[in-house]
Write an enzyme that holds these catalytic residues in place. Structure first.
Site, PDB file in Angstrom:
ATOM      1  N   TYR A 105     -18.372  59.634  43.518  1.00  0.00           N
ATOM      2  CA  TYR A 105     -18.221  58.850  42.293  1.00  0.00           C
ATOM      3  C   TYR A 105     -18.937  59.588  41.172  1.00  0.00           C
ATOM      4  CZ  TYR A 105     -19.205  55.448  38.703  1.00  0.00           C
ATOM      5  OH  TYR A 105     -19.310  54.831  37.483  1.00  0.00           O
TER       6      TYR A 105
ATOM      7  N   GLU B 233     -14.959  57.437  33.851  1.00  0.00           N
ATOM      8  CA  GLU B 233     -15.312  57.309  35.250  1.00  0.00           C
ATOM      9  C   GLU B 233     -14.237  57.947  36.112  1.00  0.00           C
ATOM     10  OE1 GLU B 233     -17.325  53.195  36.212  1.00  0.00           O
ATOM     11  OE2 GLU B 233     -15.360  53.298  37.166  1.00  0.00           O
TER      12      GLU B 233
END
Lengths: 289, 387, 289, 387
Positions: free
Chosen positions: B101, B189
């Site tokens: 991530y 993101e």
């Protein structure tokens, strides 16, 4: 007594020649605020409501001995106006402008930390010490002088609560609209500490809302440091997670932080009387006094 | 404004981030054509703003034309957590050995951007944050300086990313930060960043939320706004310039000021009703704006009654009342009952001139909400649970 | 006694796997410096001269309890290395690298002001407390322990002056090469104040050069605040205005500021004994002790 | 690296600054052709790095072909404060009513950029700074934030720039600041910014010095370097990578480390000689580098003797000595006497192996300088004034 502003406060209005600026400068003057100058690039030498306008805030502050500024400029230019105010320098900056990009405010916030200036807002109705001075766009007529300090993240909700207070004869020392944006200058903790130090304030109302953890921090601060009793209200109990409710600050992340429940619980534990409705908030203030 | 995955991926790819080959498709034929040009295996991914698309059946892997057709048929048109899927992204499937991530957002408490890396990608990162916060390396960034290269490296090493891909992952983070700044994003993101068996790094998803208040200086992103809106009401709200959120109940709510509107929602709930929406018409109350607000609320077929609560402040109550009267003059009969409460400056004068034949008029916020809840209950709404 | 470094100082070397870094880390260790770690991205887990290397300075500082860093990385990456060191954090950063772009250093300087860290350099030979520790590239063998503090903007000129001192048995408490760049961390004033507070330092030599007004500021500081006697030297008396003499800092503006004359006059007036040659500087130190 | 006016103007114009039409010319014919295409009146401006070009006859105004020819003939090839003029800029003459100064530089004392505006432009700004410092408005800029728009405005208003051009001048300052940052400049400056009778703002001159240490990240500017060099020796120094400054005397100086080389110059002066140059060969002293240094110093025909002073430091004296020996081996006889002094690490070993038949060898810096001054005096140099 009061906090932040009184009838000695000498105010510059940034953006005084714009529509909003001119109107609210007039309202402030009418209320009795000591508006001593305006600041608008390229308009130096003009007058608005009999108040001299300067090209820069520095010049306005120097020439008129100003110690506070109210920022009423459009969002695209507001961050620059705030940097200018912080560099002029004045002791208090009240930023009314709504819709300043968050990243602009992050940079302003960094600079703010390098100064001793108080910044109220942005996206706030301003600060008022009833009967003495109002810096911002609050409707002066609903306020009355008294011994209750008020702090709120929301504009019209503030008016609603003040209306309920004034209806019952509960006047205010000072009311501070700290603003609903994710990044603001003076937060609950700072505002609470100002009222705690003010001998004329006998009770405080704080109106919070969902999003962020400023209310939780305030609860901790109240528990540890405050003698003045506090009544609370939290807007947004019914807001679903992940949705932005008007105020950019009012967005609840999925993880449970920043919910109304978390805030109300924290305030409860700190001994704050939290009301379910604006009416109940006024009831609670009566009880605390 | 939240971009769709396919929009964000376009922006990311342009910034030099490694994204898989992909094409947008709106029909089964288009899906087949796209898969054909991209090659199998290919992922077919629903383009809607909901989390957990994969689990909910919104992402399928196709190894062949038959599977692609099957995936297209099942996903296109499906209802995914309340949203209808109109578009899918057909994308080259990545053969990964690791999922990371990488993201940038604003830490509002600190007033600073924060860059984040975790070696536990590919799952709900909020759960990771909740359950094992130490699995996410965080770097707060001074917004005046921007993110220093060492910060990107430190986040990556602190997250335990393996050494041979550390530099590439740090590069992804740096680019995401630059994009975050250059686009005035709330978030940028990638979850997951996939590491392939030959140690390539690929951005397999893309999230980008842009600060609505900054869209004025990003005309290219603003152009994507209509396509990004999830339903007609949201598109209408964008057009009218309202802060609007659609909810599940049947009491429509119109007011001025976010805090007061939220409070009105809370009171509807408190008095046993269910709010149908959040709608803040902001300052002023010209007839046109009032009419637009009514149009929006009436356009929601769930709405059975409306509460209209204005605290005048600087705005004068008589002007607001006139605006309401003008706005409802277009109707022979109001489609749903409206309860109005005006307070603040010149409120009394306003209440006096309100068209009381067509509207319910109440003195207090509490009274107005109770009346609207009553109407909604009478109209067949279930009344909800009181507190 | 000494200033800034002694045998307790625990040193990280940034860039320890590079040619320069490896060589000088070896020299430092050989001199007795307590080099506890290296920091080079991507080289974590390696060892150089038996010293463990970490990927980040933070990790090196934490794992090895380091309190100082020596930066020996190429100019293009040096500013980032300095930001990293300042954020690790350590108490002392010695930046040897020559040729860091000036604007990079301006940003580093801004950050430096937000920390409590001492930065020596850049473009400096480093700091040495003879017999205890050397952080940098100074040739350890020319120094000897004693009671003279030395501050210099130049590398090889430092060696020349130290050579003259050591020849006569005048040892040093600590020698600080503050660096020849336009923007440096610790300046003359800060270095002088460190020596003034060091009871073991009985006299100070400061070697300045043309450019800037740091020597003038030092003269003012000496006059107002110092008891320890100071011997001075200023290089660049014959430099023509407008030309850069090797050091980016050594450029005299056309307006007369930053000339050797202005510096020598200021130091003279502050009671500093300014020598015409390195030999004379040593004569003067003997006289002052 | 200082750009020529014509180079700086190209950079400035590309950044959007208003500069007059102009063409570079290297012959009278080119001047005439340029003036023809630009139109009269035209200014013919010598392109050399000296202040006060105008007063020294390096700028002339031409109203016609005849005047342009005259100007070209007089300026091209002229000697301007020691520099030969090879190129002129032919530029549309600006009909101005006001001259301002606008510039950005580094305030090294503050460690911050400073932006400056003065309404007393068109003259030597350093004199203005000296005589009436209040006539220059200064804004220090936080390098982390960059220059805020209000700072540009404040500088302009504080300098007393008239209101109707204030915004344009603030724009020039903002652009100069951006250029300063984007180009890693030491200075960016326009003096004068001319205000025309119809209130247009024009950048009539352009100064840009680029930080040599940052040229590595500005390949476009680095390419301009050769053309910017003022003479062959400077170009040679660039090529060899030496810090080199040519001076007026006859004692050549080679050393390592700026402070020590400056000290050596000072000692030459102190002992009655005159330094011919500043040459810092930096760390190490490989034979090739030593040879290059000697080549540079001998290439200056004013040089009558050379002092070679190295303080070894980390570098070993014996290696330096070997480098010197190798470098002089190419000469049957040295063109000029060289006095060498080695100190520091392994200095004694170095002194021992130096080729003392060809070189003078001295133990001390003072001794080496005195000997070189003596040689230079014997060779016909005037000995200069001792202190």
């Amino acid at each position: 007594m009061s906090v932040l502003v009184d009838d000695d406060t000498r105010v510059v209005v940034q953006g005084i020649t714009g529509g909003e600026g001119e109107f609210h400068a007039g309202q402030m003057i009418e209320y009795g605020t000591n508006v001593v100058a305006g600041a608008v690039p390229g308009k130096g030498g003009e007058e608005v409501h009999g108040v001299p306008v300067y090209d820069t805030v520095s010049r306005a502050a120097e020439a008129e001995n100003a110690d506070a500024s109210v920022v009423l400029v459009p969002p695209a230019f507001a961050a620059d106006a705030l940097f200018e105010a912080l560099d002029s320098p004045v002791d208090l900056v009240v930023a009314i402008t709504e819709g300043i990009p968050t990243q602009d405010m992050a940079r302003v916030y960094k600079r703010l930390g390098e100064t001793d200036t108080h910044l109220i807002g942005p996206n706030c109705p301003g600060v008022i010490t009833p009967g003495e001075a109002k810096l911002g766009i609050l409707p002066g007529n609903i306020f009355s002088s008294g011994n209750v300090g008020l702090i709120s993240r929301s504009g019209t909700l503030t008016y609603q609560v003040v209306d309920n207070l004034t209806d019952r004869g509960l006047g205010q020392t000072t009311a501070i609209g700290i603003g609903g944006d994710p990044i603001i200058g003076t937060d609950f903790v700072e505002a609470l500490s100002l009222f705690e130090d003010d001998p004329a304030t006998d009770a405080i109302v704080m109106c919070g809302e969902i999003g962020g953890t400023d209310e939780e921090a305030a609860a901790e601060y109240i528990d540890a440091n405050m003698d003045t009793p506090v009544a609370g209200f939290i807007a947004g109990r019914t807001a679903p997670p992940g949705k932005r409710m008007g105020h950019a600050g009012a967005i609840v992340s999925g993880s449970g932080a920043g919910t109304a429940e978390s805030k109300i619980d924290a305030l409860d534990e700190a001994g704050v009387l939290v009301g379910d409705t604006p009416e109940e908030v006024a009831d609670n203030v009566e009880e605390l006094l | 404004m939240r971009l769709h995955e396919y929009q964000a991926k376009e922006v990311f790819a342009e910034a030099g981030l490694p994204t898989p080959d992909a094409e947008l498709a709106e029909s089964t034929d288009e899906v087949l054509a796209a898969a054909d040009s991209i090659g199998y295996p290919a992922a077919v991914k629903a383009q809607v703003h909901v989390g957990g698309r994969g689990k909910a059946g919104g992402i399928e892997l196709a190894e062949s034309d038959d599977e692609a057709r099957e995936a297209a048929d099942s996903i296109l048109g499906m209802d995914l957590k309340g949203y209808t899927v109109d578009r899918v992204l057909v994308e080259a499937a990545v053969d990964f050995v690791d999922e990371l991530y990488v993201g940038v957002t604003m830490d509002r408490g600190e007033g600073k951007p924060v860059a984040m890396v975790s070696s536990q990608g590919g799952v709900n990162i909020e759960e990771v944050a909740e359950e094992s916060p130490e699995a996410i390396a965080r770097e707060h960034v001074d917004p005046a300086f921007g993110m220093h290269p060492y910060q990107a490296r430190r986040a990556v090493y602190d997250a335990g990313v393996e050494s041979d891909v550390a530099s590439d992952v740090a590069g992804v983070l740096s680019t995401l930060y630059d994009l975050w700044v250059d686009s005035d994003a709330d978030d940028t993101e990638v979850n997951p960043v996939m590491v392939t068996s030959d140690r390539e790094v690929v951005c397999a998803d893309a999230v980008m939320n842009v600060d609505d208040d900054a869209l004025f200086r990003h005309p290219d992103l603003a152009e994507m706004e209509d396509a990004a809106a999830e339903d007609d009401l949201e598109a209408k709200a964008n057009e009218y310039g309202f802060d609007y959120v659609r909810l599940e109940g049947n009491v429509g709510i119109i007011g001025n000021g976010a805090g007061l509107v939220m409070t009105t929602l809370d009171l509807v709930d408190y008095y046993g009703g269910e709010p149908a929406n959040f709608l803040d018409i902001g300052g002023g109350a010209k007839a046109e704006r009032v009419a637009n607000a009514l149009d929006m609320v009436f356009a929601d077929e769930n709405v059975d009654s409306v509460v209209f609560n204005i605290f005048g402040g600087i705005t004068r109550g008589d002007e607001v009342a006139q605006g309401i009267n003008d706005a409802i003059a277009q109707f022979d009969e109001l489609p749903k009952p409206i309860v109005v409460r005006l307070a603040g400056t010149n409120a009394e004068e306003g209440m006096d001139i309100l068209n009381a034949d067509a509207l319910g008029v109440e003195e207090t916020l509490e009274g107005a909400v109770q009346k609207a809840v009553e109407h909604a209950g009478a109209a067949g709404g279930d009344g909800g649970e009181g507190r």
